[in-house]
Design a protein around this motif. Sequence first.
Motif, PDB file in Angstrom:
ATOM      1  N   GLY A 116       0.815  -1.216   0.000  1.00 44.45           N
ATOM      2  CA  GLY A 116       0.000   0.000   0.000  1.00 44.45           C
ATOM      3  C   GLY A 116       0.846   1.262   0.000  1.00 44.45           C
ATOM      4  N   ALA A 117       1.954   1.246   0.739  1.00 38.35           N
ATOM      5  CA  ALA A 117       2.845   2.413   0.793  1.00 38.35           C
ATOM      6  C   ALA A 117       3.494   2.666  -0.560  1.00 38.35           C
ATOM      7  CB  ALA A 117       3.912   2.206   1.869  1.00 38.35           C
ATOM      8  N   LEU A 118       3.909   1.603  -1.235  1.00 41.90           N
ATOM      9  CA  LEU A 118       4.489   1.768  -2.569  1.00 41.90           C
ATOM     10  C   LEU A 118       3.466   2.334  -3.544  1.00 41.90           C
ATOM     11  CD1 LEU A 118       6.653  -1.475  -2.863  1.00 41.90           C
ATOM     12  CD2 LEU A 118       7.472   0.875  -2.642  1.00 41.90           C
ATOM     13  N   ALA A 119       2.246   1.841  -3.469  1.00 43.09           N
ATOM     14  CA  ALA A 119       1.196   2.361  -4.349  1.00 43.09           C
ATOM     15  C   ALA A 119       0.887   3.817  -4.016  1.00 43.09           C
ATOM     16  CB  ALA A 119      -0.061   1.506  -4.227  1.00 43.09           C
ATOM     17  N   SER A 120       0.860   4.170  -2.736  1.00 48.37           N
ATOM     18  CA  SER A 120       0.535   5.549  -2.353  1.00 48.37           C
ATOM     19  C   SER A 120       1.614   6.517  -2.787  1.00 48.37           C
ATOM     20  CB  SER A 120       0.294   5.656  -0.846  1.00 48.37           C
ATOM     21  OG  SER A 120       1.491   5.446  -0.136  1.00 48.37           O
ATOM     22  N   SER A 121       2.853   6.075  -2.829  1.00 50.41           N
ATOM     23  CA  SER A 121       3.924   6.972  -3.268  1.00 50.41           C
ATOM     24  C   SER A 121       3.764   7.350  -4.732  1.00 50.41           C
ATOM     25  CB  SER A 121       5.294   6.339  -3.023  1.00 50.41           C
ATOM     26  OG  SER A 121       5.499   5.240  -3.880  1.00 50.41           O
ATOM     27  N   GLN A 122       3.096   6.519  -5.501  1.00 47.67           N
ATOM     28  CA  GLN A 122       2.868   6.812  -6.913  1.00 47.67           C
ATOM     29  C   GLN A 122       1.520   7.487  -7.166  1.00 47.67           C
ATOM     30  OE1 GLN A 122       5.243   6.260  -9.317  1.00 47.67           O
ATOM     31  NE2 GLN A 122       6.459   5.820  -7.497  1.00 47.67           N
ATOM     32  N   LEU A 123       0.566   7.259  -6.287  1.00 43.93           N
ATOM     33  CA  LEU A 123      -0.801   7.719  -6.523  1.00 43.93           C
ATOM     34  C   LEU A 123      -1.098   9.080  -5.902  1.00 43.93           C
ATOM     35  CD1 LEU A 123      -3.614   6.925  -7.655  1.00 43.93           C
ATOM     36  CD2 LEU A 123      -4.090   5.921  -5.439  1.00 43.93           C
ATOM     37  N   ILE A 124      -0.563   9.344  -4.728  1.00 42.24           N
ATOM     38  CA  ILE A 124      -0.925  10.562  -4.002  1.00 42.24           C
ATOM     39  C   ILE A 124       0.119  11.642  -4.252  1.00 42.24           C
ATOM     40  CG2 ILE A 124      -1.300  11.570  -1.730  1.00 42.24           C
ATOM     41  CD1 ILE A 124      -2.303   8.840  -0.823  1.00 42.24           C
ATOM     42  N   SER A 125      -0.339  12.752  -4.817  1.00 44.55           N
ATOM     43  CA  SER A 125       0.573  13.864  -5.048  1.00 44.55           C
ATOM     44  C   SER A 125       0.336  14.996  -4.052  1.00 44.55           C
ATOM     45  CB  SER A 125       0.416  14.381  -6.477  1.00 44.55           C
ATOM     46  OG  SER A 125      -0.918  14.785  -6.699  1.00 44.55           O
ATOM     47  N   ASP A 126      -0.876  15.083  -3.491  1.00 43.62           N
ATOM     48  CA  ASP A 126      -1.207  16.141  -2.541  1.00 43.62           C
ATOM     49  C   ASP A 126      -1.837  15.498  -1.307  1.00 43.62           C
ATOM     50  OD1 ASP A 126      -1.832  18.484  -1.245  1.00 43.62           O
ATOM     51  OD2 ASP A 126      -3.422  19.070  -2.631  1.00 43.62           O
ATOM     52  N   LEU A 127      -1.085  15.431  -0.218  1.00 43.71           N
ATOM     53  CA  LEU A 127      -1.571  14.776   0.996  1.00 43.71           C
ATOM     54  C   LEU A 127      -2.781  15.470   1.606  1.00 43.71           C
ATOM     55  CD1 LEU A 127       1.733  13.745   2.807  1.00 43.71           C
ATOM     56  CD2 LEU A 127       0.060  12.273   1.709  1.00 43.71           C
ATOM     57  N   ALA A 128      -2.947  16.749   1.335  1.00 41.96           N
ATOM     58  CA  ALA A 128      -4.075  17.494   1.910  1.00 41.96           C
ATOM     59  C   ALA A 128      -5.388  17.170   1.211  1.00 41.96           C
ATOM     60  CB  ALA A 128      -3.799  18.993   1.836  1.00 41.96           C
ATOM     61  N   HIS A 129      -5.309  16.620   0.009  1.00 40.00           N
ATOM     62  CA  HIS A 129      -6.530  16.340  -0.761  1.00 40.00           C
ATOM     63  C   HIS A 129      -6.518  14.912  -1.286  1.00 40.00           C
ATOM     64  CE1 HIS A 129      -6.009  20.748  -0.990  1.00 40.00           C
ATOM     65  NE2 HIS A 129      -7.307  20.722  -0.752  1.00 40.00           N
TER      66      HIS A 129
END
Length: 113
Positions: A45-58
């Motif tokens: 999940g962390a590897l996927a989130s590093s590629q998917l999430i560009s703005d942690l606030a949104h």
Amino acid sequence: MGQAIRVIVGMKKLSDQASDANTTLAAMIVPTQLVVSLLIGFIAGALASSQLISDLAHISSQQIFTLSAAGYAGADFIEGFMTRMTPSVPAPAATPAAAPAAALAASADGAVG
């Protein structure tokens, strides 16, 4: 989160096996395997989130769902790959004391214990 869902499903299957083997669920759970399984899901999940999430606030609900699916599928893939690539140790002869371990080894879903 995806791996936690796999754990819940695996716990249900393991509970059914415990009932069939006339033992307790606690006796059939292997804590180290459970922790390693959860860590694998976290890493996927962390590897996927590093590629998917560009703005942690949104972060959208769709992104959360996608990350849960990535954790589930990634952990399933990694565990399946490791099961096939690592040498298997022959199971000891089934004795009353080894029955819970034998039932666990026979589980089709290694997500839990």
